[in-house]
Design a protein around this motif. Structure first.
Motif, PDB file in Angstrom:
ATOM      1  N   MET A   1       0.816  -1.216   0.000  1.00  0.00           N
ATOM      2  CA  MET A   1       0.000   0.000   0.000  1.00  0.00           C
ATOM      3  C   MET A   1       0.850   1.267   0.000  1.00  0.00           C
ATOM      4  SD  MET A   1      -3.135  -0.561  -0.462  1.00  0.00           S
ATOM      5  CE  MET A   1      -3.665   1.127  -0.164  1.00  0.00           C
ATOM      6  N   ALA A   2       2.012   1.208   0.628  1.00  0.00           N
ATOM      7  CA  ALA A   2       2.884   2.388   0.656  1.00  0.00           C
ATOM      8  C   ALA A   2       3.343   2.772  -0.743  1.00  0.00           C
ATOM      9  CB  ALA A   2       4.095   2.128   1.556  1.00  0.00           C
ATOM     10  N   ALA A   3       3.369   1.807  -1.657  1.00  0.00           N
ATOM     11  CA  ALA A   3       3.791   2.074  -3.036  1.00  0.00           C
ATOM     12  C   ALA A   3       2.640   2.507  -3.931  1.00  0.00           C
ATOM     13  CB  ALA A   3       4.462   0.831  -3.619  1.00  0.00           C
ATOM     14  N   ARG A   4       1.403   2.555  -3.406  1.00  0.00           N
ATOM     15  CA  ARG A   4       0.253   2.972  -4.212  1.00  0.00           C
ATOM     16  C   ARG A   4       0.170   4.505  -4.234  1.00  0.00           C
ATOM     17  NH1 ARG A   4       0.775  -0.456  -7.014  1.00  0.00           N
ATOM     18  NH2 ARG A   4       2.303  -1.356  -5.615  1.00  0.00           N
ATOM     19  N   PRO A   5      -0.528   5.052  -5.219  1.00  0.00           N
ATOM     20  CA  PRO A   5      -0.738   6.505  -5.251  1.00  0.00           C
ATOM     21  C   PRO A   5      -1.457   6.977  -3.988  1.00  0.00           C
ATOM     22  CG  PRO A   5      -1.348   5.506  -7.356  1.00  0.00           C
ATOM     23  CD  PRO A   5      -1.108   4.377  -6.405  1.00  0.00           C
ATOM     24  N   PRO A   6      -1.120   8.160  -3.480  1.00  0.00           N
ATOM     25  CA  PRO A   6      -1.751   8.651  -2.239  1.00  0.00           C
ATOM     26  C   PRO A   6      -3.278   8.650  -2.285  1.00  0.00           C
ATOM     27  CG  PRO A   6       0.113  10.026  -2.833  1.00  0.00           C
ATOM     28  CD  PRO A   6      -0.085   9.079  -3.976  1.00  0.00           C
TER      29      PRO A   6
ATOM     30  N   LEU B   1      -5.288   6.650  -3.833  1.00  0.00           N
ATOM     31  CA  LEU B   1      -5.817   5.300  -3.643  1.00  0.00           C
ATOM     32  C   LEU B   1      -5.673   4.876  -2.186  1.00  0.00           C
ATOM     33  CD1 LEU B   1      -7.046   2.751  -4.877  1.00  0.00           C
ATOM     34  CD2 LEU B   1      -4.717   1.901  -5.237  1.00  0.00           C
ATOM     35  N   ARG B   2      -4.551   5.216  -1.566  1.00  0.00           N
ATOM     36  CA  ARG B   2      -4.369   4.842  -0.158  1.00  0.00           C
ATOM     37  C   ARG B   2      -5.485   5.438   0.704  1.00  0.00           C
ATOM     38  NH1 ARG B   2       1.206   6.218  -1.035  1.00  0.00           N
ATOM     39  NH2 ARG B   2       1.023   8.013   0.373  1.00  0.00           N
ATOM     40  N   THR B   3      -5.808   6.702   0.450  1.00  0.00           N
ATOM     41  CA  THR B   3      -6.866   7.365   1.220  1.00  0.00           C
ATOM     42  C   THR B   3      -8.217   6.716   0.949  1.00  0.00           C
ATOM     43  OG1 THR B   3      -5.653   9.453   1.164  1.00  0.00           O
ATOM     44  CG2 THR B   3      -8.007   9.559   1.646  1.00  0.00           C
ATOM     45  N   THR B   4      -8.496   6.457  -0.312  1.00  0.00           N
ATOM     46  CA  THR B   4      -9.775   5.845  -0.680  1.00  0.00           C
ATOM     47  C   THR B   4      -9.918   4.465  -0.060  1.00  0.00           C
ATOM     48  OG1 THR B   4      -9.859   7.057  -2.778  1.00  0.00           O
ATOM     49  CG2 THR B   4     -11.195   5.060  -2.609  1.00  0.00           C
ATOM     50  N   VAL B   5      -8.874   3.656  -0.138  1.00  0.00           N
ATOM     51  CA  VAL B   5      -8.937   2.300   0.416  1.00  0.00           C
ATOM     52  C   VAL B   5      -9.186   2.346   1.917  1.00  0.00           C
ATOM     53  CG1 VAL B   5      -7.535   0.263   0.933  1.00  0.00           C
ATOM     54  CG2 VAL B   5      -7.591   1.182  -1.391  1.00  0.00           C
ATOM     55  N   ARG B   6      -8.517   3.231   2.617  1.00  0.00           N
ATOM     56  CA  ARG B   6      -8.711   3.314   4.065  1.00  0.00           C
ATOM     57  C   ARG B   6     -10.169   3.649   4.398  1.00  0.00           C
ATOM     58  NH1 ARG B   6      -4.805   6.290   4.862  1.00  0.00           N
ATOM     59  NH2 ARG B   6      -5.833   8.339   4.855  1.00  0.00           N
ATOM     60  N   ARG B   7     -10.741   4.619   3.700  1.00  0.00           N
ATOM     61  CA  ARG B   7     -12.120   5.005   3.974  1.00  0.00           C
ATOM     62  C   ARG B   7     -13.116   3.911   3.584  1.00  0.00           C
ATOM     63  NH1 ARG B   7     -14.273   8.383   1.123  1.00  0.00           N
ATOM     64  NH2 ARG B   7     -12.726   8.791  -0.504  1.00  0.00           N
ATOM     65  N   LYS B   8     -12.897   3.332   2.403  1.00  0.00           N
ATOM     66  CA  LYS B   8     -13.862   2.353   1.904  1.00  0.00           C
ATOM     67  C   LYS B   8     -13.794   1.041   2.680  1.00  0.00           C
ATOM     68  CE  LYS B   8     -15.353   5.258  -1.098  1.00  0.00           C
ATOM     69  NZ  LYS B   8     -16.652   5.933  -0.852  1.00  0.00           N
ATOM     70  N   LEU B   9     -12.611   0.671   3.161  1.00  0.00           N
ATOM     71  CA  LEU B   9     -12.521  -0.543   3.973  1.00  0.00           C
ATOM     72  C   LEU B   9     -13.241  -0.359   5.301  1.00  0.00           C
ATOM     73  CD1 LEU B   9      -8.901  -1.926   3.417  1.00  0.00           C
ATOM     74  CD2 LEU B   9     -11.064  -2.860   2.581  1.00  0.00           C
TER      75      LEU B   9
ATOM     76  N   ALA C   1      -8.224   2.449 -16.715  1.00  0.00           N
ATOM     77  CA  ALA C   1      -7.483   3.423 -15.919  1.00  0.00           C
ATOM     78  C   ALA C   1      -7.213   2.946 -14.495  1.00  0.00           C
ATOM     79  CB  ALA C   1      -8.234   4.746 -15.903  1.00  0.00           C
ATOM     80  N   TYR C   2      -8.147   2.205 -13.895  1.00  0.00           N
ATOM     81  CA  TYR C   2      -7.975   1.805 -12.495  1.00  0.00           C
ATOM     82  C   TYR C   2      -6.802   0.857 -12.293  1.00  0.00           C
ATOM     83  CZ  TYR C   2      -9.978  -2.827 -13.437  1.00  0.00           C
ATOM     84  OH  TYR C   2     -10.195  -4.094 -13.911  1.00  0.00           O
ATOM     85  N   LYS C   3      -6.403   0.135 -13.323  1.00  0.00           N
ATOM     86  CA  LYS C   3      -5.383  -0.900 -13.150  1.00  0.00           C
ATOM     87  C   LYS C   3      -4.037  -0.328 -12.730  1.00  0.00           C
ATOM     88  CE  LYS C   3      -7.605  -4.154 -16.300  1.00  0.00           C
ATOM     89  NZ  LYS C   3      -7.486  -5.011 -17.490  1.00  0.00           N
ATOM     90  N   SER C   4      -3.673   0.832 -13.283  1.00  0.00           N
ATOM     91  CA  SER C   4      -2.379   1.421 -12.949  1.00  0.00           C
ATOM     92  C   SER C   4      -2.320   1.910 -11.505  1.00  0.00           C
ATOM     93  CB  SER C   4      -2.062   2.576 -13.901  1.00  0.00           C
ATOM     94  OG  SER C   4      -3.013   3.624 -13.766  1.00  0.00           O
ATOM     95  N   LEU C   5      -3.464   1.996 -10.825  1.00  0.00           N
ATOM     96  CA  LEU C   5      -3.473   2.358  -9.411  1.00  0.00           C
ATOM     97  C   LEU C   5      -3.061   1.174  -8.533  1.00  0.00           C
ATOM     98  CD1 LEU C   5      -6.865   4.304  -9.281  1.00  0.00           C
ATOM     99  CD2 LEU C   5      -4.565   5.262  -9.583  1.00  0.00           C
ATOM    100  N   TRP C   6      -3.424  -0.019  -8.977  1.00  0.00           N
ATOM    101  CA  TRP C   6      -3.196  -1.217  -8.169  1.00  0.00           C
ATOM    102  C   TRP C   6      -1.887  -1.925  -8.503  1.00  0.00           C
ATOM    103  CZ3 TRP C   6      -6.256  -1.862  -4.085  1.00  0.00           C
ATOM    104  CH2 TRP C   6      -7.536  -1.320  -4.106  1.00  0.00           C
ATOM    105  N   VAL C   7      -1.444  -1.842  -9.750  1.00  0.00           N
ATOM    106  CA  VAL C   7      -0.190  -2.472 -10.165  1.00  0.00           C
ATOM    107  C   VAL C   7       0.574  -1.488 -11.041  1.00  0.00           C
ATOM    108  CG1 VAL C   7      -0.855  -4.901  -9.948  1.00  0.00           C
ATOM    109  CG2 VAL C   7      -1.487  -3.647 -12.000  1.00  0.00           C
TER     110      VAL C   7
END
Length: 342
Positions: free
Chosen positions: A160-165, A167-175, A302-308
């Protein structure tokens, strides 16, 4: 090259020595993949054939189209296709395999091969054999493939530290929301629970933005077959009423995980259940299964480049011989395109 017809919706038993074991990390060279494709995703008007090259040193899963031309046994679901050698082969043997195919294409309509990896071991030797047989090898860009080799020992936090900021924020909220409002479910084994999960997956797909599948029976059949050999990871998010609102399935083999399909119900889009489910699945794959490589399949969504983080090109080939009118036309078109592009 000798061509053998395929009947009965499965590869014959003599193909075993060419096929990869399910756990070897090459899922698209396995019996699981080819038998499911043969039974549930054959393009209309095609005949499946097996080409045996250079004294059976390699196998080529092929299709013959309605107009007689050969093509790779690939479909809109295929992520990778390649010649299947009987065993690790030398450069000379691979050149001979290419020459064997080339001899079969002389004075015949062009062949089209798809979903080849540009960096596949031995590919250039195989293509050299085709050229030596007088075949014009024309490359084209087929589709992009987003993937990432994970850093050993980095874990979920390192990933997660290597993901775009963003996405990190979104994942934290959505989880956080998903843990309150949804129930995570993952199926790996055959049985009634898997059948209920497949039904949930199909309901999600029907309620999503995605078009109808060209081969509706393929995904359920692949899930069942993969579950039977331990390669399936089918995940769903269900709301408090038990209705599936997001679904995706992965295949896992030899430390690799491929995301085959994902979808979410459009009516639940505001809660981003698809994002939450992807995060849950990747965390599971990293922490529980020590997966070393993630693959997000076909296309440049477009979403794929956020995860890999890495993109590679899958290519196609047109194999043309000037002794056939269509082959000569294909060669001329490529030459004219090259002149115009200068």
């Amino acid at each position: 090259m000798r061509l053998h017809p395929v009947t009965g919706g499965r590869l014959p038993d003599w193909c075993e020595r060419f096929l990869a074991p399910v756990g070897a990390g090459d899922i698209f060279a396995t019996r699981l993949w080819y038998d499911t494709t043969l039974a549930h995703a054959l393009p209309p008007g095609t005949t499946p054939l097996l080409g045996c090259c250079a004294e059976d040193a390699a196998l080529l899963p092929l299709l013959r189209g309605s107009h007689g031309g050969l093509r790779s046994l690939t479909t809109p679901y295929t992520l990778a296709w390649r010649p299947l050698p009987a065993q690790p082969t030398s450069s000379a043997a691979l050149i001979a395999c290419g020459a064997s195919l080339g001899a079969a294409l002389r004075f015949r309509a062009p062949a089209r091969l798809e979903a080849l990896a540009e960096d596949a071991p031995g590919l250039e030797d195989w293509l050299q054999g085709l050229r030596d047989a007088g075949i014009a090898v024309q490359r084209y860009r087929h589709f992009g493939n987003w993937h990432e080799a994970l850093v050993p020992g980095a874990g979920w936090s390192g990933y997660m530290a290597a993901r775009p900021p963003a996405l990190r924020t979104t994942v934290r909220r959505k989880l956080d929301r998903a843990r309150r409002d949804f129930r995570f479910e993952m199926l790996c084994e055959p049985g009634p629970a898997l059948e209920a999960a497949i039904a949930g997956y199909l309901d999600v797909h029907a309620g999503s933005w995605k078009p109808a599948e060209p081969f509706p029976a393929f995904d359920p059949a692949l899930m069942r077959g993969a579950a039977a050999v331990g390669a399936l990871r089918l995940a769903l998010l269900r709301d408090t009423a038990g209705k599936a609102v997001a679904a995706q399935y992965w295949l896992v083999s030899g430390g690799h995980a491929w995301l085959l399909k994902l979808a979410h119900v459009e009516a639940s889009r505001a809660a981003s259940p698809g994002t939450a489910l992807t995060a849950m699945m990747i965390r599971h794959l990293i922490e529980e299964e020590a997966v070393q490589h993630l693959d997000f399949g076909r296309g440049d969504d477009a979403y794929k480049s956020l995860w890999v983080a890495a993109r590679r090109q899958r290519m196609g080939l047109v194999l043309a011989h000037p002794g056939h009118p269509l082959g000569l036309l294909a060669i001329a078109r490529r030459q004219i395109a090259g002149w115009i592009g200068r």
